[in-house]
Write an enzyme that holds these catalytic residues in place. Sequence first.
Site, PDB file in Angstrom:
ATOM      1  N   SER A   1       0.835  -1.202   0.000  1.00  0.00           N
ATOM      2  CA  SER A   1       0.000   0.000   0.000  1.00  0.00           C
ATOM      3  C   SER A   1       0.873   1.256   0.000  1.00  0.00           C
ATOM      4  O   SER A   1       2.101   1.167   0.113  1.00  0.00           O
ATOM      5  CB  SER A   1      -0.896   0.015   1.245  1.00  0.00           C
ATOM      6  OG  SER A   1      -0.096   0.221   2.413  1.00  0.00           O
ATOM      7  N   MET A   2       0.223   2.384  -0.104  1.00  0.00           N
ATOM      8  CA  MET A   2       0.947   3.645   0.037  1.00  0.00           C
ATOM      9  C   MET A   2       1.532   3.709   1.450  1.00  0.00           C
ATOM     10  O   MET A   2       0.948   3.179   2.399  1.00  0.00           O
ATOM     11  CB  MET A   2       0.027   4.833  -0.232  1.00  0.00           C
ATOM     12  CG  MET A   2      -0.351   4.936  -1.695  1.00  0.00           C
ATOM     13  SD  MET A   2      -1.123   6.497  -2.135  1.00  0.00           S
ATOM     14  CE  MET A   2       0.243   7.632  -1.980  1.00  0.00           C
TER      15      MET A   2
ATOM     16  N   LYS B   1       7.828   0.984  -0.147  1.00  0.00           N
ATOM     17  CA  LYS B   1       8.214   0.350  -1.419  1.00  0.00           C
ATOM     18  C   LYS B   1       9.384   1.072  -2.072  1.00  0.00           C
ATOM     19  O   LYS B   1      10.367   0.451  -2.463  1.00  0.00           O
ATOM     20  CB  LYS B   1       7.025   0.327  -2.394  1.00  0.00           C
ATOM     21  CG  LYS B   1       5.825  -0.439  -1.922  1.00  0.00           C
ATOM     22  CD  LYS B   1       4.681  -0.337  -2.882  1.00  0.00           C
ATOM     23  CE  LYS B   1       4.236   1.071  -3.171  1.00  0.00           C
ATOM     24  NZ  LYS B   1       3.754   1.839  -2.022  1.00  0.00           N
TER      25      LYS B   1
ATOM     26  N   GLU C   1       7.034   2.965  -9.275  1.00  0.00           N
ATOM     27  CA  GLU C   1       5.632   3.278  -9.606  1.00  0.00           C
ATOM     28  C   GLU C   1       5.161   2.511 -10.848  1.00  0.00           C
ATOM     29  O   GLU C   1       4.544   3.053 -11.762  1.00  0.00           O
ATOM     30  CB  GLU C   1       5.430   4.781  -9.790  1.00  0.00           C
ATOM     31  CG  GLU C   1       5.838   5.623  -8.601  1.00  0.00           C
ATOM     32  CD  GLU C   1       4.966   5.437  -7.363  1.00  0.00           C
ATOM     33  OE1 GLU C   1       3.960   4.687  -7.422  1.00  0.00           O
ATOM     34  OE2 GLU C   1       5.288   6.021  -6.326  1.00  0.00           O
ATOM     35  N   ALA C   2       5.448   1.216 -10.867  1.00  0.00           N
ATOM     36  CA  ALA C   2       5.145   0.377 -12.030  1.00  0.00           C
ATOM     37  C   ALA C   2       3.661   0.332 -12.362  1.00  0.00           C
ATOM     38  O   ALA C   2       3.296   0.103 -13.515  1.00  0.00           O
ATOM     39  CB  ALA C   2       5.667  -1.036 -11.813  1.00  0.00           C
TER      40      ALA C   2
ATOM     41  N   CYS D   1      -6.051   2.533  13.721  1.00  0.00           N
ATOM     42  CA  CYS D   1      -6.016   1.578  14.840  1.00  0.00           C
ATOM     43  C   CYS D   1      -4.624   1.055  15.171  1.00  0.00           C
ATOM     44  O   CYS D   1      -4.442   0.397  16.184  1.00  0.00           O
ATOM     45  CB  CYS D   1      -6.954   0.409  14.555  1.00  0.00           C
ATOM     46  SG  CYS D   1      -6.364  -0.680  13.241  1.00  0.00           S
TER      47      CYS D   1
ATOM     48  N   VAL E   1      -6.215   6.974 -11.234  1.00  0.00           N
ATOM     49  CA  VAL E   1      -4.932   7.634 -11.021  1.00  0.00           C
ATOM     50  C   VAL E   1      -5.176   9.035 -10.477  1.00  0.00           C
ATOM     51  O   VAL E   1      -5.791   9.872 -11.138  1.00  0.00           O
ATOM     52  CB  VAL E   1      -4.109   7.699 -12.334  1.00  0.00           C
ATOM     53  CG1 VAL E   1      -2.819   8.474 -12.118  1.00  0.00           C
ATOM     54  CG2 VAL E   1      -3.818   6.290 -12.848  1.00  0.00           C
TER      55      VAL E   1
ATOM     56  N   LEU F   1      -2.515  11.405  -8.312  1.00  0.00           N
ATOM     57  CA  LEU F   1      -1.268  11.544  -7.582  1.00  0.00           C
ATOM     58  C   LEU F   1      -1.516  12.364  -6.328  1.00  0.00           C
ATOM     59  O   LEU F   1      -2.197  13.383  -6.362  1.00  0.00           O
ATOM     60  CB  LEU F   1      -0.207  12.227  -8.444  1.00  0.00           C
ATOM     61  CG  LEU F   1       0.269  11.426  -9.651  1.00  0.00           C
ATOM     62  CD1 LEU F   1       1.230  12.248 -10.496  1.00  0.00           C
ATOM     63  CD2 LEU F   1       0.918  10.133  -9.229  1.00  0.00           C
TER      64      LEU F   1
ATOM     65  N   CYS G   1      -5.866  -0.501   7.695  1.00  0.00           N
ATOM     66  CA  CYS G   1      -6.069  -1.944   7.693  1.00  0.00           C
ATOM     67  C   CYS G   1      -7.383  -2.214   6.958  1.00  0.00           C
ATOM     68  O   CYS G   1      -8.155  -1.292   6.667  1.00  0.00           O
ATOM     69  CB  CYS G   1      -6.132  -2.488   9.129  1.00  0.00           C
ATOM     70  SG  CYS G   1      -7.603  -1.981  10.036  1.00  0.00           S
TER      71      CYS G   1
END
EC number: 2.7.1.21
Length: 192
Positions: free
Chosen positions: A21-22, A26, A93-94, A152, A169, A171, A181
């Site tokens: 996730s953001m 990554k 950012e694939a 949480c 998309v 940004l 979660c």
Amino acid sequence: MFIEPHIRGERRGWIEVVCGSMFSGKTEELIRRLKRARIAHLKVEIFKPSIDVRYDETQVVSHDANSIQSTPVDNSQTILLLAQDVDVVGIDEAQFFDNEILHVCETLAVKGVRVIVAGLDMDFAGKPFGPMPGLLAIADYITKLHAICVRCGNIATMSYRKTKQNSQVLLGEKETYEPRCRTCYHEGENEY
């Protein structure tokens, strides 16, 4: 740890995918692996989609402000043209690339290149994002990272969009998205 295999003295390539996730780290992990490859004196090329100008037009930059120089490209085929005589290719950012990115990564790996790809595996709606499912399917190694839910404190796997805009998309950073979660993500579906 990734150890380059040698068979009959030939260099063998592979595909690594770092997803999550953001705010899961990554890009931080991508930068770490690429810097280690440079320490090993490998020739490294890094690419990112030209639409990603959130932090910098040419650098890949993590949320923690670590960065590495990259080449922005408009489409995945350009990567094949620019990645000549390299040992390692990094792609950030694939999820924003076209589906041809699968062919590009496979072609590079067959040529003996280590390909490291980072991207969101799911969009804000919790759906598979762009070419990421295909990249995960062809990857030799997969690393799924997790953020921390801002509601949480549990493990976050979802990128919650804090606006009503529905385009896939969009940004943005902390003003637009937050990690959640699964439970907190679904509880907040009607908030914005």
